[in-house]
Design an enzyme around this catalytic site. Structure first.
Site, short mmCIF file in Angstrom:
data_model
loop_
_atom_site.label_atom_id
_atom_site.label_comp_id
_atom_site.label_asym_id
_atom_site.label_seq_id
_atom_site.Cartn_x
_atom_site.Cartn_y
_atom_site.Cartn_z
N GLY A 41 -19.74 6.62 -3.47
CA GLY A 41 -18.85 7.00 -4.36
C GLY A 41 -18.52 6.12 -5.40
O GLY A 41 -19.86 5.43 -6.00
N VAL B 209 -17.72 2.80 -5.87
CA VAL B 209 -18.32 1.44 -5.82
C VAL B 209 -19.72 1.58 -5.49
O VAL B 209 -20.68 0.89 -5.79
CB VAL B 209 -17.37 0.70 -4.82
CG1 VAL B 209 -17.87 -0.72 -4.41
CG2 VAL B 209 -16.13 0.62 -5.22
N LYS C 268 0.90 -1.31 0.04
CA LYS C 268 0.10 -0.09 0.00
C LYS C 268 1.13 1.09 0.18
O LYS C 268 1.90 1.17 0.63
CB LYS C 268 -0.91 0.01 1.40
CG LYS C 268 -2.08 0.84 1.20
CD LYS C 268 -3.04 0.29 0.29
CE LYS C 268 -4.18 1.25 -0.11
NZ LYS C 268 -5.43 0.51 -0.91
N GLY D 42 -21.86 5.52 1.81
CA GLY D 42 -20.74 5.81 0.74
C GLY D 42 -21.06 5.68 -0.63
O GLY D 42 -21.26 4.29 -1.07
#
Ligand code: NAI
Length: 351
Positions: A181, A183, A82, A179
């Site tokens: 967004g 996805v 990451k 959320g």
């Protein structure tokens, strides 16, 4: 509580942690490579205004390890990493991502970048000016990634409902998508298409309202999302959703969403199981984008989004069954499977 980096690395088997500072743009970033034994370490770039270097490092380590777990459960022959970019006001994003691109290129392909929170197509394009090592958007890359993630979440929810009730029966299901967004929007659209009742929540109220009108879904305030009575809570915003304070508030039968690190601790997975809430481990259900990215990198072909989703649904169905047989939480079982697979490939490589 300060972090002892080398202790944390040896405890959790990290290979490398690198800090990056670009003098010209002032870009500051951290890269954790958890595992690259089987192949390049894949992991998106998270851009976030971390209040301290230490919190950025903690997040970076946690997310990198989760990527290796994701790789292990999806049985991909790559590794996990990451990159976190420490955001700040007035950071010149184009310059920052170009600088990051140069740095990633200098690693020679050990790390493969991709999208994550704060890193979308525009940022990946800037990155791609300086490096080949990324899942780049558009014609040259693996195709859209968020829809692959949403497909995995959709099929994962179906697997959870089937496991609980013996049927999916979308029209009688109420799903809260936290959320909306990349996805969350795609997931909400899929759920609407099969007749489920969808409730959305997003911190960005204007965006949430526009989407709610477009999809004809109910919208609630972000802070209400966890209190809603529903069949499924789908966390598709940030992680850290299930903790000591939120757990008693939950009124759902299933938690299954795209967000990484939904459980603050694995213990919370046990507590969900004790409360009869079926939890789909994040690093299993949200692997769609990774599977698509890796498969493109290895074969040059774009794997169909639907088959990726079905594959994730099947993996989860097996996991739920095993967890029920062993009377353990799905999070514990998935973690054990991941650790066993990682040990096996490390032993096979002699390390
Ligand atoms: P995104 O940045 O496009 O969307 C996140 C949305 O959540 C935004 O609209 C934001 O306003 C909203 N939000 C943030 N905090 C919120 C809160 N407390 N309550 C309600 N809404 C809130 O991110 P994307 O790409 O949709 O990813 C969603 C999650 O899934 C992230 O945690 C990401 O790490 C994870 N994920 C995404 C993958 C992908 O393919 N995009 C792959 C694997 C994981």
């Amino acid at each position: 509580m300060s972090i002892h980096l080398l202790d944390a690395m040896s405890r959790e088997g990290f290979e490398q942690v690198i800090a990056f500072f670009d003098r010209q743009s002032g870009t500051r970033a951290l890269l954790a490579i958890h595992d690259s034994v089987q192949g390049p370490a894949f992991g998106g770039i998270r851009r976030w205004p971390y209040p301290s270097d230490e919190l950025a490092l903690r997040d970076c380590l946690r997310l990198a390890r989760a990527m290796t777990f994701k790789v292990a459960l999806a049985e991909l022959k790559v590794g996990g990493a990451k990159l976190v970019l420490l955001d700040r006001p007035n950071l010149d994003l184009e310059a920052a991502y170009r600088a990051l691109g140069g740095w990633i290129e200098s690693l020679g392909g050990r790390y493969q970048a991709g999208p994550d929170v704060g890193t979308g197509d525009a940022q990946l394009r800037a990155l791609g000016e300086r490096t080949r090592y990324l899942a780049c958007p558009g014609e040259a890359g693996p195709g859209e990634l968020a829809p692959a993630t949403a497909a995995g979440v959709f099929h994962g929810i179906a697997a959870a409902l089937l496991h609980l009730d013996g049927e999916v029966d979308w029209p009688r299901r109420r799903v809260v998508v936290q959320g909306l967004g990349a996805v969350g929007t795609e997931l909400a659209a899929r759920l609407c298409a099969v007749g489920a009742q969808v409730v959305g929540a997003d911190l960005n109220l204007e965006h949430g309202q526009a989407l709610a009108r477009q999809l004809a879904i109910e919208l609630v305030e972000p802070e209400q999302a966890l209190d809603m009575a529903c069949d499924v809570l789908a966390p598709c915003a940030m992680g850290g959703v299930v903790h000591d304070l939120s757990l008693p508030r939950l009124r759902c039968s299933v938690i299954a969403g795209a967000a990484n690190n939904v459980l603050v601790r694995n213990l919370h997975g046990d507590q969900l199981a004790q409360r009869g809430i079926l939890y789909a481990p994040d690093f299993v259900i949200n692997a769609g984008a990774l599977i698509r990215g890796v498969s493109f990198q290895q074969t040059g072909r774009r794997e169909a989004v639907e088959s990726i989703g079905e594959r994730i649904g099947a993996t989860l169905a097996q996991l739920f069954e095993r967890a029920a047989e062993e009377q353990r939480s799905p999070a514990r079982v998935a973690t054990q499977v991941a650790i066993e697979r990682i040990h096996a490939w490390r032993s096979a490589a002699g390390g």
